[in-house]
Design an enzyme around this catalytic site. Structure first.
Site, PDB file in Angstrom:
ATOM      1  N   GLY D 160       0.828  -1.199   0.000  1.00  0.00           N
ATOM      2  CA  GLY D 160       0.000   0.000   0.000  1.00  0.00           C
ATOM      3  C   GLY D 160       0.860   1.246   0.000  1.00  0.00           C
ATOM      4  CB  CYS D 161       0.461   4.526  -1.642  1.00  0.00           C
ATOM      5  SG  CYS D 161      -1.234   4.930  -1.190  1.00  0.00           S
ATOM      6  CG  LEU D 162      -1.464   6.234   3.023  1.00  0.00           C
ATOM      7  CD1 LEU D 162      -2.898   6.084   3.529  1.00  0.00           C
ATOM      8  CD2 LEU D 162      -0.918   7.587   3.457  1.00  0.00           C
ATOM      9  CB  ALA D 165       5.139   6.711   3.015  1.00  0.00           C
TER      10      ALA D 165
END
Lengths: 354, 354, 354, 354
Positions: D160-162, D165
Site C-alpha cells: 500500500g502507498c501509505l 511510506a
C-alpha cells in the site's frame, strides 16, 4: 567522463529555474555530458544543494569558468546561457570569441537576442546592450516555424515562454487572413517569474488568486508580432492585444486566442489545416477537444486545438513554460544543430493526474 | 422567533452551494429570520450536517414545505428558489399562487427566468418549461443596471455568475461604441460547478490544471447579449465571443474583456467614465490597477478596472461567484424590495491573504 | 468620529498580516473605532494601498504616532502591538508610561511576553530584551484557559498560533493523565510565515509541496509546555514532541495530537469530557467527526474532536492562524477587558467551500 | 511489435490511476512491450482517450482479454492486476492457471494479497475472498526489505502507498528498540483516492482544506505492523498509532514518525544507521534535512531523514503514491524478477518547482 557521448555541454548561469530544467532534462538525454555549470555566486557549492531534486544525478559543483579544453574532446559542444535579461548579452559578447574558437554552438535562453528591430528592442529591453550585427547572427529558435534555418545555425535565441504559446496557437491562422485584431489571453503559472522573491509570487498572495500583469505592455507582444509577420505573405503585422494573467499554479501556460477570419471554415477544416501546418512537428499535438495543462506539464509538448462559429475562431494552446517554453525548446534545437532526431531525450509524457 | 426582525425568509432547495451561501450571509443580516429551508431529499436532517461550517448558527432541520403561516407574521416575506435549472421553473409555477396569496417576494437563483426571448431560451435551456407570460413578470436582478425596476418588482431572476462579471466589466463601454467583436475571456473557480460530483471537478483532475469549456456555446452568452443590448441606445446587439475557463481555485470569477472603441480615450478618461457609470453602486469598486480575486472572494464586491492603448481597451472584473454572482446579489435585491439600504448585511471585506 | 462607540483603538505596526486582520475584523465590530494605525516605514501612505481588500472600509493613512488625545475621548482605549518579535518588547517598554497614563489596555501579538521563565525565554527568543518584572505583568491571553484573569488584566500577551491549536486540542487531556510523551503534529498554511519574502514561501516552492520545519526546536513548544503545566494539578510538565509542517494552503492550522492515557475511556466519554471542559467557550466547537480547515478558515472558531482505541487517544484541532491564532484571539480578549460579550464582532461562520 | 524487447506486459484493469501510471512509466522502459490492456467497461476505446496525457505514446485500444499467445513470444511475461480491492483476488484466482501455463509473472497492485494473517485480512478487507494457500504464494513486494525473496518469486503483492511510506521511514528504527508506541502521522494527496468520484475529493471540498480519515482504523496499519514485526529479532509487533490526512495537493505522501528509543544516539549516528540500512537501495535517499514532496513527486524515489533530541526520534519520508507507492514499486519488482537492474526505466528526477 564518457567520451562515447557525442555532446559536451556547458551552462552559464546555473542556479535559476531555466538551468535547473536543462539539468533535469539532460539526465534523460543519451548523448549529452554536462561539463561545466557556471555560477559566479555559488561556485564551489554542489549543484544538488541548489537543485535538491537533482541529487543522485549530479555530483558536480558549480564552477567559475567553462572548461573549454574538456568541451573540445566532444564531437559537438554547446554552451547554454541561462542568465537574466541584459546580463546575457553582456556575457555572450564577452564569451563569443572563445566559444567560436572552440567550435561551440551557443544557445541563449534570455530575451536579449529575440527582437530583430533594434528600436523595438531598446524600447522593450532597455537594459540590453547588444550590437545589431551580433543580434542578427542569432536565429530565432522556435523549431516549428524555423527548423531548416535552425539546423544551419550556430547562435540560437530561445523564444519567450508566453510568446511560444501564443505563436504556436495562432501561426496557422495567419494565411487564413485575420480581420481586425488578434486577441491573445494568456494564463501562466508562477514558475515563469523565476526564482527571485517578489511580493506577487509570495504564496499567501497567490493562493486562490488571479492577477493580470503588464496589460498591453508585455515584452513578448513585439516578439509575437515579429514571428507572425514572418509568416505573413507580405510580412504585414497583425494587430494584437496581449494580456498575461498569473493563475494559482506553478507550471504551465495556457493561451486562448480569439480571431475573426476573412472566410468561414468548419471546425473540421480548421483542425485539418492545423494538422497540416504542424505535420512535421512531433511535439505539437492537435486535439479535437480543448487542450489542458495537465497533459503537457513537465513535457516538451504543445497541445493545440481550434474551434469556430462562423468566421469567429478560438485557438488554444497549452505548454510547460520551463520545458517547451524554455529548456526543452533549447534542447530540441540542440538536437537539430547536432544532427540528432529532434525528439532525442525529450520524448516522454506528462504525469497525468498531477 | 424574533418578530422584531422585519423579513421572514424561506429557501427552497436547501442543500446546494447557493442555499448554503444564502444561509451563511443571513447569519450577518440584521433584519432576516430564516423560517423554512426546504429539501425534498434531506428533510428531517440538520442543516448544519449538510453545511458543516454553519453549526453554531442554525439549529434547524430541513423541512418539506414552506411554513407560510409563520412567514405571514413578518412585515416582509421572501421565498428564494435555489434549485437546478428546469426544476426551478417547475416549482415556481406550482408555488406561485401560494406565494402571491401570502404576499411573498420570489427571488430565483436559477437560469430559468433570465432570457426574455423564448426561442433563445428554448435553445439554451431546453430543460426549462415556462410560460412566456410568467417569464415576463420576472425582473432581471442585476442591481447596478436595474435598480429602480428591481425596487418595484415582486418576482426576481438572479443573473448568472459569469454573466454578471462580464456585464459589469463591459456595460460602461457600450455607449462609447464598440467596434467589431467584444471578447470576453472568463476564468472561474470550481465552486461554480456546484455540489454535483463530476470528473471535471475531481480534485486530481483540477490540481494545477486549466480547462476551457463550452467554448462559444455557453448559456451565459445570450444573457450577456441581452443585458448589453438593453444598454445600447438603439437596442442593438454587440457581437460577442465568450469562453469560460476553469482555473485551479474554488471561488472567484475573473473576466478580461477586449474591445476596440470607435474613439480614443485616455486611461484616466476611461476610469472616470467607469466611476461615473457606477457612482450609485456601492459594491462596484473602480480600481486604478487590475483587480484581483483575493480582494473580492467571500464578499459582495465586484472590483473593476480598465486600461487602453489607442482605441484598444481592456476592461477587467473580479467577483465571488457565490456572493455577488449568486446569493449576495439575491440578498442585495432583497434589501431593495424590502426598502432596506442595499448594503444591509453585505458590507464586509475580503479575507486578504486567503 | 463617532464617540458613541465605546472603544478607541491604536495599532502599532500596521503593515503586516496581523494588523491587516485586526483591521478586517474591526470593520465588523460595533463598538470599536480605529484611531491610529502606526507604521514607521509607510507613514503617509493609505492603509488601503497596503491592505487592498480594505478599500471602501478605511480612508485613513498610516501615521507615525498614536493620537493619545483622541484615544482619551473613548470610554475604553486599547493599544495593539503587531510588531516583529524583539521589536515589540522594545516598543512596549518605551510606550508603557504613556499607555498607562492614558489608561489604555495593551495587547501584544508578538512572542515577547509569552514565556514566564526568563531562562527559557532567552533561549528561544534571544532577540527579546525585556525586564522580568515587566513580563510578569502580562497575562497569557488564551481565553479558554484564562478568562477570569484576562478580565482583570491591563497588559495581555496573545498566544502563538501553533501553540493555541496545540493547547486547545490537548488541554482537556491533562487531568486524564497522559503517559509518556504527548505527540503534537501540526500542519500550517503559509500566511503564518508573515509578509516577509522567503524562499520557503515562494509560490513555486510551495505548490504541491509539504515541508516540516524547526523539528523539535520550535519556539511554540516551551509555550505549550508552560500552558499545559499550568493545567496540571501539581504543575508538572508533560513531555512533548512537536513538529510543524507547511502545507500548500495559505490560512489554517491543523493539529493532530497523540497520547496514551492512564485509563481507558470510550469515545463518548471523551467527547463529553471535552464538551464539559469547554462549556463556557463559545468559539470551541466539539465535533463528533474530525474537524476540517474549511469550517474554521476566516473565523474565530477552533473546532476540536477526539477519538480513541483503548488507552490510545487522538485529539484534533483546526483554527485560522490569523483569526483565532492571532487577531481574533486578541479582539476576543479586548471584548473581555472592555466588559463586552466575548463574541462581539467575532460571531460569523466560515465561507464553506473555499 | 519489436520482439527485441525482452518483456511482454499485460495490464488487467486499465482505466484507473494505477494502470495509467504503469503505462506512463512503460513509455520510458527500454525492455518492455505493452501487449494487452484489459478493461471490461472500455474495451474498444482508445487508451489515450481515457489517459489523455498518453496520446502520442499508445495507439492501442482497451481489449477484453489478455493475448497470451503474443505474450509467449517474449522472453519474460508479466501480468499486472490494477483492479479494485476484492475484484483483484477474484480475477487472480480465475486467471492463475493460464498465467502459470503461459509462464507469466503476476504482480498485483491491490490490497488483496498483502496481509498474511487471514483473520486480520478478513477484518480489514471483508470484501476479499481468497484462499489462504493462494495468498501465501504471494511475496510482499517492498524491495528495500525483501529484495532476495522478490527475485525468486512469481507472484507479487505490491505494498500500500501509505504503508510503504510508513515502513520505509521507520524500518531502520526497529532494531534500535522503540519504547511504547510508534506514532505515524501521514499526509497524502488526493490521487491516492483513485478515480472514483466522491464528495471528499470534490475540488471545492478540498481546496485549502485538510481532513484526517479512518483515524486509528486504516487498512494500512496492520500491513505496517506485519512488515515491522518481520524486522524485529523476535518478530514482536510494535504498538502503532496511524492517522492519514488528506492535504490539498494531488500527488505525494509524507510521513512523520515519532518514536522514543531505548538508547540515545546522535543525529549523525542515526543518519549513518539509516544510510547503512539502505545502502543497497538506490531509490532511498537519506537526507540531512527534512525531505519534501517536491523532490520526489513523479519519481520512484523515497526521500528519508531522521533527527532526534535525546531518546526522542523523528523520522520522515516522502514519496509519490502512484510511483514508489504503486506503479513504480511494481516495475522495480518486475525488473528484479526479470533479471534487470532494479532502476531500469525508473531512473529520472522530479520536476523541481512543480
Amino acid at each position: 567522463m564518457q567520451k562515447n557521448k557525442s555532446i559536451g555541454v556547458a551552462i552559464v548561469g546555473g542556479t535559476g529555474y531555466g538551468a535547473g530544467e536543462l539539468l533535469r532534462l539532460f539526465t534523460q538525454h543519451p548523448e549529452t555530458e554536462v561539463i561545466s555549470v557556471i555560477s559566479a555566486s555559488m561556485a564551489g557549492q554542489k549543484i544538488s544543494e541548489q537543485h535538491k531534486y537533482l541529487s543522485s544525478f549530479y555530483k558536480q559543483k558549480f564552477v567559475k569558468e567553462i572548461d573549454f579544453e574538456l568541451l573540445k574532446q566532444y564531437k559537438n559542444r554547446v554552451v547554454f546561457l541561462a542568465l537574466p535579461h541584459g546580463t546575457s548579452a553582456e556575457v555572450a559578447t564577452k564569451l563569443l570569441p572563445r566559444i567560436k574558437e572552440c567550435g561551440c554552438f551557443l544557445i541563449d535562453l534570455s530575451g536579449d537576442f529575440r527582437l530583430n528591430n533594434s528600436q523595438i528592442r531598446k524600447q522593450f529591453y532597455p537594459e540590453v546592450v547588444v550590437e545589431d550585427s551580433l543580434q542578427q547572427q542569432f536565429t530565432y529558435g522556435l523549431t516549428e516555424l524555423n527548423k531548416e534555418q535552425i539546423k544551419e545555425s550556430t547562435l540560437l535565441s530561445t523564444p519567450g515562454c508566453l510568446a511560444s504559446a501564443c505563436i504556436l496557437a495562432t501561426a496557422p491562422l495567419i494565411d487564413l487572413g485575420i480581420e481586425n485584431t488578434l486577441i491573445l489571453d494568456a494564463k501562466t503559472g508562477t514558475s515563469g517569474g523565476g526564482k527571485t522573491l517578489k511580493e506577487i509570487f509570495h504564496h499567501p498572495t497567490r493562493h486562490g488568486n488571479l492577477t493580470p500583469y503588464k496589460i498591453l505592455e508585455h515584452r513578448h507582444e513585439p516578439e509575437i508580432s515579429q514571428a507572425l509577420a514572418g509568416l505573413s505573405p507580405n510580412k504585414t503585422e497583425t494587430k494584437l492585444m496581449f494580456v498575461p494573467h498569473i493563475i494559482p499554479t506553478s507550471r504551465g501556460i495556457y493561451v486562448t486566442a480569439y480571431a475573426s477570419l476573412q472566410k468561414t471554415l468548419s471546425k473540421r477544416e480548421l483542425i485539418t489545416h492545423f494538422e497540416n501546418f504542424y505535420k512535421d512537428s512531433p511535439f505539437i499535438r492537435i486535439r479535437e477537444e480543448a487542450p489542458e495543462l495537465q497533459t503537457v506539464v513537465g513535457t516538451n509538448f504543445c497541445d493545440i486545438s481550434v474551434t469556430c462559429r462562423g468566421t469567429q475562431v478560438v485557438a488554444m494552446s497549452a505548454l510547460d513554460n520551463l520545458v517547451k517554453g524554455t529548456a526543452g525548446q533549447a534542447i530540441q534545437n540542440m538536437n537539430l544543430i547536432c544532427n540528432l532526431p529532434e525528439t532525442t531525450g525529450l520524448w516522454f509524457p506528462a504525469l497525468g493526474p498531477t
